[in-house]
Design an enzyme around this catalytic site. Structure first.
Site, PDB file in Angstrom:
ATOM      1  CE  LYS A  41      -4.297   0.032   2.371  1.00  0.00           C
ATOM      2  NZ  LYS A  41      -4.886   0.085   3.808  1.00  0.00           N
ATOM      3  CD  GLU A 158     -13.869   9.451  10.341  1.00  0.00           C
ATOM      4  OE1 GLU A 158     -14.602  10.168   9.496  1.00  0.00           O
ATOM      5  OE2 GLU A 158     -14.211   8.407  10.557  1.00  0.00           O
ATOM      6  NE  ARG A 161     -20.979  13.725   3.459  1.00  0.00           N
ATOM      7  CZ  ARG A 161     -21.365  14.539   2.866  1.00  0.00           C
ATOM      8  NH1 ARG A 161     -22.689  14.501   2.314  1.00  0.00           N
ATOM      9  NH2 ARG A 161     -20.632  15.683   2.378  1.00  0.00           N
ATOM     10  CD  GLU A 162     -16.160   4.355   2.655  1.00  0.00           C
ATOM     11  OE1 GLU A 162     -16.669   4.036   1.559  1.00  0.00           O
ATOM     12  OE2 GLU A 162     -15.418   4.073   3.557  1.00  0.00           O
ATOM     13  CG  ASN A 218     -21.497   6.885  12.058  1.00  0.00           C
ATOM     14  OD1 ASN A 218     -21.768   8.075  11.586  1.00  0.00           O
ATOM     15  ND2 ASN A 218     -20.358   6.175  11.828  1.00  0.00           N
ATOM     16  CG  PHE A 259     -28.827  10.202   6.421  1.00  0.00           C
ATOM     17  CD1 PHE A 259     -28.028  11.117   5.737  1.00  0.00           C
ATOM     18  CD2 PHE A 259     -28.224   9.005   6.819  1.00  0.00           C
ATOM     19  CE1 PHE A 259     -26.746  10.806   5.190  1.00  0.00           C
ATOM     20  CE2 PHE A 259     -26.824   8.746   6.358  1.00  0.00           C
ATOM     21  CZ  PHE A 259     -26.066   9.701   5.383  1.00  0.00           C
ATOM     22  CG  LEU A 260     -36.856  11.073   6.343  1.00  0.00           C
ATOM     23  CD1 LEU A 260     -36.429  10.438   7.653  1.00  0.00           C
ATOM     24  CD2 LEU A 260     -37.584  12.336   6.367  1.00  0.00           C
ATOM     25  CB  CYS A 270     -19.170   3.899   8.961  1.00  0.00           C
ATOM     26  SG  CYS A 270     -17.594   4.141   8.106  1.00  0.00           S
ATOM     27  CE  LYS A 273     -16.530   0.386  11.732  1.00  0.00           C
ATOM     28  NZ  LYS A 273     -15.707   1.024  12.511  1.00  0.00           N
TER      29      LYS A 273
HETATM   30  C1  UGA Z   1     -21.108   7.333   7.682  1.00  0.00           C
HETATM   31  C2  UGA Z   1     -21.308   8.745   8.086  1.00  0.00           C
HETATM   32  O1  UGA Z   1     -22.392   9.428   7.259  1.00  0.00           O
HETATM   33  C3  UGA Z   1     -20.251   9.762   8.245  1.00  0.00           C
HETATM   34  O2  UGA Z   1     -20.447  10.938   8.787  1.00  0.00           O
HETATM   35  C4  UGA Z   1     -19.123   9.038   9.059  1.00  0.00           C
HETATM   36  O3  UGA Z   1     -18.059   9.856   9.224  1.00  0.00           O
HETATM   37  C5  UGA Z   1     -18.771   7.656   8.375  1.00  0.00           C
HETATM   38  O4  UGA Z   1     -19.918   6.881   8.419  1.00  0.00           O
HETATM   39  C6  UGA Z   1     -17.704   6.998   9.156  1.00  0.00           C
HETATM   40  O5  UGA Z   1     -18.172   6.711  10.303  1.00  0.00           O
HETATM   41  O6  UGA Z   1     -16.577   7.085   9.196  1.00  0.00           O
HETATM   42  P1  UGA Z   1     -20.476   6.737   5.096  1.00  0.00           P
HETATM   43  O7  UGA Z   1     -20.447   5.228   5.616  1.00  0.00           O
HETATM   44  O8  UGA Z   1     -19.398   6.838   4.095  1.00  0.00           O
HETATM   45  O9  UGA Z   1     -20.541   7.747   6.149  1.00  0.00           O
HETATM   46  O10 UGA Z   1     -21.666   6.499   4.257  1.00  0.00           O
HETATM   47  P2  UGA Z   1     -23.350   7.456   4.392  1.00  0.00           P
HETATM   48  O11 UGA Z   1     -23.438   8.514   3.440  1.00  0.00           O
HETATM   49  O12 UGA Z   1     -23.455   7.932   5.913  1.00  0.00           O
HETATM   50  O13 UGA Z   1     -24.143   6.299   3.671  1.00  0.00           O
HETATM   51  C7  UGA Z   1     -24.203   4.902   4.373  1.00  0.00           C
HETATM   52  C8  UGA Z   1     -25.441   4.473   4.127  1.00  0.00           C
HETATM   53  O14 UGA Z   1     -26.612   4.635   4.243  1.00  0.00           O
HETATM   54  C9  UGA Z   1     -25.329   3.760   2.432  1.00  0.00           C
HETATM   55  O15 UGA Z   1     -25.551   2.617   2.150  1.00  0.00           O
HETATM   56  C10 UGA Z   1     -26.529   4.566   1.795  1.00  0.00           C
HETATM   57  O16 UGA Z   1     -26.933   4.339   0.604  1.00  0.00           O
HETATM   58  C11 UGA Z   1     -27.555   4.529   3.163  1.00  0.00           C
HETATM   59  N1  UGA Z   1     -28.528   5.555   2.927  1.00  0.00           N
HETATM   60  C12 UGA Z   1     -27.985   7.098   3.126  1.00  0.00           C
HETATM   61  C13 UGA Z   1     -29.825   5.500   2.740  1.00  0.00           C
HETATM   62  O17 UGA Z   1     -30.188   4.330   2.513  1.00  0.00           O
HETATM   63  N2  UGA Z   1     -30.734   6.426   3.017  1.00  0.00           N
HETATM   64  C14 UGA Z   1     -30.453   7.668   3.125  1.00  0.00           C
HETATM   65  O18 UGA Z   1     -31.150   8.450   3.004  1.00  0.00           O
HETATM   66  C15 UGA Z   1     -29.019   8.126   3.036  1.00  0.00           C
END
Ligand code: UGA
Length: 443
Positions: A41, A158, A161-162, A218, A259-260, A270, A273
Site C-alpha cells: 500500500k 472524524e 463520508r466516503e 452514526n 438521510f430520510l 461504518c 458495524k
Molecule cells: C457514514 C457517516 O455518514 C459519516 O458521517 C461517518 O463519518 C462515516 O460513516 C464513518 O463513520 O466514518 P459513510 O459510511 O461514508 O458515512 O456513508 P453514508 O453516506 O452515511 O451512507 C451510509 C449508507 O446509508 C449507504 O449505504 C447509503 O446508501 C445509505 N443511506 C443513506 C440510505 O439508505 N438512505 C439515506 O437517506 C441515506
C-alpha cells in the site's frame, strides 16, 4: 510545538480515513508522513496511486507528492522522529458475531509508535472506538513511551463520508477534541486553524464524550434511515407512498429531509458495524436497554434486503431458479468502490444462491466485487449486464443508472421488469416505456 504552518504530522493508517486525511493536510500546507504496516500500500501511495476510489483524492495525492510535503513510510521510528503530532487513523472493523469492535489495529498503532517517542509528543486518535478506549490507550501510551506522560493522547473523531472525503476533511461541519491537556488542545487547534477561522465549530470535551459523539452520530443517522424504511414497510401494506410521505415530513425543519431516503437501506464500513459495536459496548457497561432500539434499527435494515428479493421474485413469477437477473450496483453507495456490507451484493448473492444467473455491473467496484463474490457474473457495461435479463434490479444509485434510458435498455432485456431498490428512477417515465416498475415503499 512549532508554529502551525510548519507543524509536522504523521498519519498512522492509510485506508480511506488516513489517506484522505494525509493528502488533505498536505494540501493545507502541513508536512505530512503517512504510515502503514502494509508495504504494498505504501509503495502504491508513493507512486501516486490510490488503493481505493475516492473522488478528488487522486488529484490531491499527485499534486502534493512532488512538493515533498506528503510522504509515506512503513517505519514508526521515522514517524516518531519526524512528527510533532501523530494522528491514528486505522480501522476498527467488527470483530465477530458479538458485534464488538476489533481494537487490534488501534492498540498496535500505539504499541508500535510509543517506544520511539523520546520527546514530548501529541497523539490524537481519529478512528471510531467504543467509549472508554481512549482512556485506556492514553495510559498505555504513557507507560510504553520513553518520554512517559509527556506523550499525551486525545481523541478527535472524524465525520467524513466516503465519496465526499476530501470535501468533508477540508470543510468539516464540526471539530471535536476530547482531552484535558492544554498541549493536545493547542495542537489540534493549530491543525484546524484555517477551518476554525472560517467559522467551523470547535468543541473541547472529555475523552469519553468525544468518543460518544462519533458513535451516537452514526447511530442517529442509521436510526433515521431505518425510521423511514419502517414507514416504507407500513406504506407498502397500507397503500401509501413513502416518497411523498418523506417529502412531507422533510418540510418540518425539526425533522429535515436528509438521510430520510427510503430504499434498500444502509451498508458500508461504518453505520452497520458502528451500531453493533455501540450495542456491544452498552452491554459491557450494563446499560444494554438504553440501546436496544438499535437492534430494531438493524433488523429493519436487514428486512429491506429481504423485501427487495421478494419483490423481484414476485415479478418473475415466484421462482428464481434458471432465471436471468441483472444487478445494477455493487458498491454500498454511489461514488465509492467500497463493498463492505454492501446491500447490493447481499441481495445479488442471495438471488444467485436461489438458482438465478446473476450478472452485476458497477462503475467502480467491479474488481472488489469479483474478488469477494466470484460466484456472480460481471459485465463490462450496464447494457451488457441487462442483456437477456428477466428482471433488472437497481441497487446502488449511481448517476449512470439514474440517467439510463428505459427505451434503450428495453432493446436488450428479455422482460421489461425493473425493481428500483433506491427509489432513484421516475416511475412514470419507466412505465411509459412499457416497463413494469416496482420500488420499495410505493404501490
Ligand atoms: C457514514 C457517516 O455518514 C459519516 O458521517 C461517518 O463519518 C462515516 O460513516 C464513518 O463513520 O466514518 P459513510 O459510511 O461514508 O458515512 O456513508 P453514508 O453516506 O452515511 O451512507 C451510509 C449508507 O446509508 C449507504 O449505504 C447509503 O446508501 C445509505 N443511506 C443513506 C440510505 O439508505 N438512505 C439515506 O437517506 C441515506
Amino acid at each position: 510545538m512549532v508554529e502551525a504552518e510548519r507543524m509536522r504530522v504523521s498519519v498512522i493508517g492509510t485506508g480511506y480515513l488516513g489517506a484522505t486525511t494525509a493528502a488533505c493536510l498536505a494540501e493545507m500546507g502541513f508536512e505530512v508522513l503517512g504510515v502503514d504496516v502494509d508495504e504494498a500500500k505504501v509503495d502504491m501511495l508513493r507512486q501516486g496511486r490510490l488503493p481505493f476510489f475516492e473522488p478528488g483524492l487522486d488529484e490531491l495525492l499527485s499534486e502534493n507528492l512532488p512538493t515533498g510535503r506528503l510522504r509515506f513510510t512503513t517505519s514508526f521510528a521515522e514517524a516518531a522522529e519526524f512528527a510533532d503530532l501523530h494522528l491514528i487513523c486505522v480501522g476498527t472493523p467488527q470483530m465477530d458475531d458479538s458485534g464488538a469492535a476489533d481494537l487490534s489495529y488501534v492498540n498496535s498503532a500505539v504499541d508500535q509508535l510509543a517506544p520511539h517517542l523520546t520527546r514530548p509528543s501529541v497523539v490524537v486518535g481519529r478512528s471510531t472506538v467504543p467509549v472508554g478506549t481512549a482512556a485506556t490507550l492514553a495510559a498505555r501510551l504513557a507507560s510504553l513511551a520513553p518520554v512517559g506522560d509527556e506523550a499525551e493522547l486525545g481523541w478527535s473523531p472524524e465525520f467524513l463520508r466516503e465519496g465526499f472525503g476530501v470535501e468533508d476533511t477540508l470543510h468539516p461541519n464540526r471539530i471535536v477534541i476530547g482531552t484535558d491537556s492544554p498541549r493536545v488542545e493547542k495542537a489540534v487547534r493549530a491543525l484546524w486553524q484555517q477551518q476554525i477561522d472560517e467559522g467551523v465549530p470547535f468543541l473541547v470535551t472529555d475523552l469519553q464524550t468525544a468518543e460518544l459523539v462519533k458513535v451516537s452520530a452514526n447511530a442517529f443517522l442509521a436510526t433515521k434511515i431505518s425510521f423511514i424504511n419502517a414507514m416504507a414497510e407500513v406504506s407498502e401494506v397500507a397503500g401509501a407512498d413513502v416518497i411523498k410521505l418523506a417529502e412531507a415530513l422533510s418540510h418540518d425543519d425539526r425533522i429535515g429531509g436528509k438521510f430520510l431516503g427510503p430504499g434498500l437501506g444502509f451498508g458500508g464500513g461504518c453505520l452497520p458495524k458502528d451500531i453493533r459495536a455501540f450495542m456491544a459496548r452498552a452491554d459491557e457497561l450494563g446499560v444494554e436497554p438504553a440501546l436496544s432500539f438499535l437492534r430494531e434499527v438493524d433488523a429493519i435494515n436487514q428486512r429491506r434486503r429481504a423485501r427487495t428479493i421478494d419483490i423481484a421474485r414476485q415479478l418473475i413469477g415466484g421462482n428464481f431458479a434458471g432465471r436471468t437477473v441483472a444487478v445494477l450496483g455493487a458498491a454500498f453507495k454511489p461514488n465509492s468502490d467500497d463493498i463492505r456490507d454492501s446491500p447490493a451484493l447481499a441481495v445479488a448473492s442471495t438471488i444467485a444462491s436461489l438458482g438465478a444467473h446473476v450478472t452485476v455491473y458497477d462503475p467502480q467496484a467491479m474488481d472488489r466485487a469479483r474478488e469477494e463474490h466470484p460466484q456472480l457474473n460481471y459485465a463490462p457495461t450496464l447494457r451488457d449486464a441487462a442483456a437477456g435479463a428477466d428482471v433488472v434490479l437497481l441497487l446502488t444509485e449511481w448517476a449512470e443508472f439514474k440517467e439510463a434510458n428505459p427505451e434503450n435498455l428495453a432493446e436488450v432485456v428479455a422482460q421489461r421488469k425493473m425493481v428500483d431498490g433506491r427509489n432513484a428512477l421516475d416511475p412514470t417515465y419507466w412505465r411509459s416505456s412499457g416497463w413494469t416498475y416496482r420500488a420499495l415503499g410505493r404501490q
